[in-house]
Design a protein around this motif. Structure first.
Motif, PDB file in Angstrom:
ATOM      1  N   GLN A 245       0.952  -1.241   0.159  1.00  0.00           N
ATOM      2  CA  GLN A 245      -0.229  -0.491   0.001  1.00  0.00           C
ATOM      3  C   GLN A 245       0.416   1.407   0.119  1.00  0.00           C
ATOM      4  OE1 GLN A 245      -3.414  -0.300  -0.178  1.00  0.00           O
ATOM      5  NE2 GLN A 245      -3.103  -2.524  -0.582  1.00  0.00           N
ATOM      6  N   ASP A 246       2.027   1.248  -0.222  1.00  0.00           N
ATOM      7  CA  ASP A 246       3.220   1.869  -0.120  1.00  0.00           C
ATOM      8  C   ASP A 246       2.683   3.016  -1.721  1.00  0.00           C
ATOM      9  OD1 ASP A 246       4.845   4.012   0.312  1.00  0.00           O
ATOM     10  OD2 ASP A 246       6.551   2.626   1.135  1.00  0.00           O
ATOM     11  N   GLU A 247       2.335   4.244  -1.463  1.00  0.00           N
ATOM     12  CA  GLU A 247       1.954   5.463  -2.989  1.00  0.00           C
ATOM     13  C   GLU A 247       3.257   5.837  -3.260  1.00  0.00           C
ATOM     14  OE1 GLU A 247      -0.899   7.820  -2.136  1.00  0.00           O
ATOM     15  OE2 GLU A 247      -2.746   6.199  -2.525  1.00  0.00           O
TER      16      GLU A 247
END
Length: 546
Positions: A245-247
């Protein structure tokens, strides 16, 4: 109709030309006394002359060409060409027949002149056919014509190339089973078979090999699939699993992952699930380990997930009981077949360590110090790029550093005043050089709180270190006893003396005689009982001796 020689043919053509000319002149004299007839007569006479000349030439050329083509083909192609030669003679017969029909029709005044044009067209077409077409072998594949070759052997060479090419992909000899047929026929120059096109057409009939997309890692083929899109999506899915989920994160493969279109055995095709499972596996390798101090072979094997037997198998020259520091041992290790390098930007707070500031003072003795200001760490807000491979950080690059709280330095005062001889030096010397008769610890008469050295009565007993005498006198079972305070919670006790040479409150130096060896109190003979006490409790004194 059979023509014996070209001379007779030419004579016949000329006779018919004369007849045709006479007939046309008679037609032109009809109505000559009418108005405008003279000019019309002249025009018709000119056209007739030209037509007769053209017919004469065509008859002559067609006959010669038919005979020559037939004889030439007979020499080159044998029976089939002989047939064509016969057809050439037949052409002459047909020309003669057409000429005769023309003369008959010309005698009829009301008959149309169209047959003359038809005759000329027929002669031209037949002459062109005789010179343009030749005999060849037509090749058919699944009912479709591929074109003409000079002989069947030419096609067999193309088949050999296709079989050799296919065998190279399969890794074993291959025999082509395509539905090929052959037939003889008229061959036009523009219908000659193209070898490259024929080879590709035959290769397309081979079902055992096909064009697929091959996924490779550092040149090693991992999987084969007909869908390039499915393979690309598999790569993206594996990269996305590392990013999560690390943009701010970006991921890439450490290895060179390629997808190329290649011709491969059809049996080599894999499903996407099979390829994904293969990419998630590991590859085995070896590494060399240098033995460190305290290592054992069994411990090394356990650390690398191996059995002792496996390590010995890779290192038959090594004696498990006699490995030495620096010796190199070969070990098995495994690593992921496909590793992912992840780069992400992170923000966090980090402590800023305080520094120690030293100040000097003559009020303190040398080697004495005290803290006058406690140090306190600061705080910084940090932004950094972090590079990791398979979740293990490899590199961290600071992009921005902002101090939120400044650190407070520690201030330490160190003494410079020379210490007196009676001050503690921080270590102990042995108070009496005798024979060790009783160590520290349990014994038959109970727990012994010190150590005993036996010797001659009256021998000198000295202070183990500088300090202040806090006891000097009779002390029950200890007999005549001296206790010295060395500071920092350390005290030493000297018992069973025959005489004391110091008083309470006196400063003594390390090595200064403080008593004489004796056997007072609970003692069985002259000896020095020595204790070391830390904050009032006896401890094993031997580790304190320098």
């Amino acid at each position: 109709m059979k023509i014996k020689n070209m001379g007779s043919l030419k004579s016949m053509v000329r006779r018919q030309q004369v007849k045709c000319k006479t007939h046309l002149e008679r037609l032109c004299r009809i109505g000559a006394n009418r108005p405008g007839a003279q000019s019309g007569k002249e025009l018709i006479r000119t056209l007739a002359g030209k037509t007769v000349q053209a017919a004469d030439s065509l008859f002559h050329l067609a006959g010669m060409a038919g005979v020559m083509v037939g004889e030439g083909l007979q020499k080159t192609f044998g029976r089939t060409a002989s047939h064509l030669a016969q057809q050439g003679h037949s052409v002459l017969g047909r020309l003669e027949e057409a000429r005769t029909q023309y003369l008959l029709s010309a005698r009829k005044e009301k008959r149309s002149r169209v047959p003359a044009c038809a005759f000329l067209a027929t002669a031209t077409i037949m002459l062109f056919s005789a010179t343009y077409f030749g005999i060849g072998v037509e090749v058919w594949l699944d009912g479709q014509s591929l074109g003409f070759v000079s002989s069947k052997e030419d096609m067999e060479k193309i088949i050999d190339k296709v079989e050799e090419r296919t065998g190279g992909y399969l890794g074993h000899p291959y025999t082509l089973s395509a539905d090929l047929t052959y037939s003889l026929g008229y061959m036009q120059p523009d219908r000659l078979l193209d070898e490259t096109e024929a080879e590709e057409a035959l290769f397309a009939q081979v079902e055992e090999v096909s064009t697929q997309y091959v996924l490779s890692v550092d040149g090693q083929v991992i999987g084969v699939n007909p869908s390039k899109t499915a393979l690309e999506l598999l790569k993206q899915r594996m990269l996305s699993a590392q990013v999560g989920q690390d943009e701010n994160a970006q991921a890439e493969f450490v290895q060179d992952v390629t997808i190329e279109q290649m011709t491969v055995p059809t049996s080599a095709v894999d499903s996407i699930d099979e390829i994904e499972l293969a990419l998630s596996g590991e590859k085995s390798g070896t590494k060399v380990y240098a033995v460190q101090q305290g290592d054992t072979l069994s411990q090394i094997a356990e650390n690398y997930g191996m059995t002792l037997e496996q390590v010995q198998g890779l290192n038959p020259h090594i004696d498990p009981a006699r490995i030495h520091v620096g010796e190199e041992i070969t070990l098995q290790n495994s690593e992921p077949l496909l590793s992912v390098k992840k780069t992400t930007t992170v923000e966090y707070t980090q402590e800023i360590a305080y520094e120690s500031e030293v100040q000097y003072s003559e009020e303190l003795y040398e080697n004495e110090s005290k803290i006058v200001t406690e140090g306190q760490n600061g705080v910084a807000q940090v932004m950094a790029n972090v590079v990791s491979i398979d979740g293990v950080e490899q590199e961290r690059t600071i992009q921005n550093w902002e101090v939120v709280q400044q650190p407070q330095n520690e201030v330490k005062v160190v003494g410079t005043k020379e210490k007196p001889t009676t001050s503690s030096k921080g270590y102990f010397i042995q108070p009496f050089r005798g024979i060790l008769t009783s160590p520290y610890g349990y014994r038959s008469r109970g727990f012994h709180t010190g150590v005993d050295w036996a010797g001659t009565k009256g021998s000198p007993v000295v202070a183990a270190d500088g300090g202040t005498v806090i006891q000097a006198g009779w002390n029950g079972g200890y007999g005549y006893c001296v206790i010295i305070d060395h500071g920092n919670g350390l005290q030493t006790l000297y018992a069973h003396n025959s005489a004391l040479l110091v008083r309470v409150g006196e400063k003594v130096a390390q090595g200064q005689q403080i008593a004489k060896l004796g056997s007072t109190g609970n003692s069985t003979g002259p000896h020095c009982h020595w204790e070391v006490r830390v904050n009032g409790s006896p401890v094993n004194p031997m580790p304190y001796l320098s």
